[in-house]
Design a protein around this motif. Structure first.
Motif, PDB file in Angstrom:
ATOM      1  N   PHE A   1       3.617  20.488  -1.919  1.00  0.00           N
ATOM      2  CA  PHE A   1       2.436  20.523  -1.075  1.00  0.00           C
ATOM      3  C   PHE A   1       2.704  19.644   0.145  1.00  0.00           C
ATOM      4  N   SER A   2       1.765  19.577   1.064  1.00  0.00           N
ATOM      5  CA  SER A   2       1.965  18.791   2.287  1.00  0.00           C
ATOM      6  C   SER A   2       2.182  17.310   1.989  1.00  0.00           C
ATOM      7  N   ASP A   3       1.678  16.823   0.840  1.00  0.00           N
ATOM      8  CA  ASP A   3       1.849  15.405   0.499  1.00  0.00           C
ATOM      9  C   ASP A   3       2.990  15.154  -0.485  1.00  0.00           C
ATOM     10  N   GLY A   4       3.715  16.181  -0.883  1.00  0.00           N
ATOM     11  CA  GLY A   4       4.859  15.995  -1.764  1.00  0.00           C
ATOM     12  C   GLY A   4       4.853  16.943  -2.953  1.00  0.00           C
ATOM     13  N   TRP A   5       5.788  16.705  -3.880  1.00  0.00           N
ATOM     14  CA  TRP A   5       5.944  17.539  -5.073  1.00  0.00           C
ATOM     15  C   TRP A   5       4.873  17.187  -6.100  1.00  0.00           C
ATOM     16  N   ARG A   6       4.206  18.208  -6.619  1.00  0.00           N
ATOM     17  CA  ARG A   6       3.186  18.029  -7.652  1.00  0.00           C
ATOM     18  C   ARG A   6       3.479  18.970  -8.825  1.00  0.00           C
ATOM     19  N   ILE A   7       3.080  18.534  -9.995  1.00  0.00           N
ATOM     20  CA  ILE A   7       3.308  19.292 -11.228  1.00  0.00           C
ATOM     21  C   ILE A   7       2.292  20.429 -11.329  1.00  0.00           C
ATOM     22  N   ARG A   8       2.782  21.659 -11.484  1.00  0.00           N
ATOM     23  CA  ARG A   8       1.895  22.808 -11.707  1.00  0.00           C
ATOM     24  C   ARG A   8       1.850  23.195 -13.175  1.00  0.00           C
TER      25      ARG A   8
ATOM     26  N   ALA B   1       0.832  -1.205   0.000  1.00  0.00           N
ATOM     27  CA  ALA B   1       0.000   0.000   0.000  1.00  0.00           C
ATOM     28  C   ALA B   1       0.865   1.252   0.000  1.00  0.00           C
ATOM     29  N   LEU B   2       1.906   1.275   0.812  1.00  0.00           N
ATOM     30  CA  LEU B   2       2.788   2.435   0.844  1.00  0.00           C
ATOM     31  C   LEU B   2       3.529   2.616  -0.468  1.00  0.00           C
ATOM     32  N   THR B   3       3.926   1.530  -1.101  1.00  0.00           N
ATOM     33  CA  THR B   3       4.602   1.603  -2.389  1.00  0.00           C
ATOM     34  C   THR B   3       3.672   2.180  -3.441  1.00  0.00           C
ATOM     35  N   THR B   4       2.435   1.754  -3.457  1.00  0.00           N
ATOM     36  CA  THR B   4       1.456   2.252  -4.424  1.00  0.00           C
ATOM     37  C   THR B   4       1.197   3.730  -4.218  1.00  0.00           C
ATOM     38  N   VAL B   5       1.012   4.157  -2.968  1.00  0.00           N
ATOM     39  CA  VAL B   5       0.790   5.563  -2.686  1.00  0.00           C
ATOM     40  C   VAL B   5       1.999   6.377  -3.111  1.00  0.00           C
ATOM     41  N   GLY B   6       3.198   5.892  -2.881  1.00  0.00           N
ATOM     42  CA  GLY B   6       4.418   6.612  -3.218  1.00  0.00           C
ATOM     43  C   GLY B   6       4.590   6.843  -4.700  1.00  0.00           C
ATOM     44  N   CYS B   7       3.921   6.074  -5.530  1.00  0.00           N
ATOM     45  CA  CYS B   7       4.052   6.233  -6.976  1.00  0.00           C
ATOM     46  C   CYS B   7       3.365   7.487  -7.476  1.00  0.00           C
ATOM     47  N   ALA B   8       2.359   7.969  -6.765  1.00  0.00           N
ATOM     48  CA  ALA B   8       1.577   9.099  -7.250  1.00  0.00           C
ATOM     49  C   ALA B   8       2.296  10.426  -7.053  1.00  0.00           C
ATOM     50  N   VAL B   9       2.839  10.651  -5.871  1.00  0.00           N
ATOM     51  CA  VAL B   9       3.450  11.924  -5.556  1.00  0.00           C
ATOM     52  C   VAL B   9       4.814  11.660  -4.941  1.00  0.00           C
ATOM     53  N   ASP B  10       5.813  12.397  -5.368  1.00  0.00           N
ATOM     54  CA  ASP B  10       7.144  12.203  -4.811  1.00  0.00           C
ATOM     55  C   ASP B  10       7.348  13.189  -3.675  1.00  0.00           C
ATOM     56  N   THR B  11       7.672  12.670  -2.509  1.00  0.00           N
ATOM     57  CA  THR B  11       7.835  13.514  -1.335  1.00  0.00           C
ATOM     58  C   THR B  11       9.257  14.037  -1.178  1.00  0.00           C
TER      59      THR B  11
END
Length: 126
Positions: free
Chosen positions: A101-108, A11-21
């Protein structure tokens, strides 16, 4: 116990794929990897919420809009500049702007090209 630990790690691996912290460069690479693999839905999950909401046209999903744009290949990271919570990542085939963001780097913004002394012109932006 072992089964529960395995499920938690997956589960943690899957979540980590979406946003890089950790790294804006890694977030940019993951975004382009998702696009290259025709996983536009996963790429949309890496966008800042405002960017993802602005991207689709009428009757279109974010994934449909990214598919239609056909952003060029990302390639290798050539430079990274970070200013506090914001970053610019230059890849061989694209320039992206990100925000932490609080959950990691996101593309703007992605698909950006320099316009001389003017701001970048981006295919995807908030």
């Amino acid at each position: 116990m072992r089964m529960a630990l395995t499920v938690l790690v997956m589960a943690l691996t899957t979540v980590g794929c979406a946003v890089d912290t950790v790294s804006p460069a890694r977030a940019a690479e993951r975004f382009h990897a998702a696009l290259s693999a025709h996983q536009e839905g996963a790429a949309c999950a890496m966008l800042a919420r405002k960017t993802a909401d602005k991207l689709p046209g009428p009757g279109q999903s974010c994934a449909d809009a990214l598919r239609e744009l056909r952003l060029g290949p990302g390639g290798q990271v050539t430079s990274v500049a970070v200013w506090g919570e914001d970053a610019q990542v230059r890849l061989a085939g694209d320039t992206l702007f990100l925000h932490r963001f609080s959950d990691g780097w996101r593309i703007r913004a992605a698909g950006c090209e320099p316009m001389g002394d003017l701001p970048y012109d981006c295919e995807v932006e908030d």
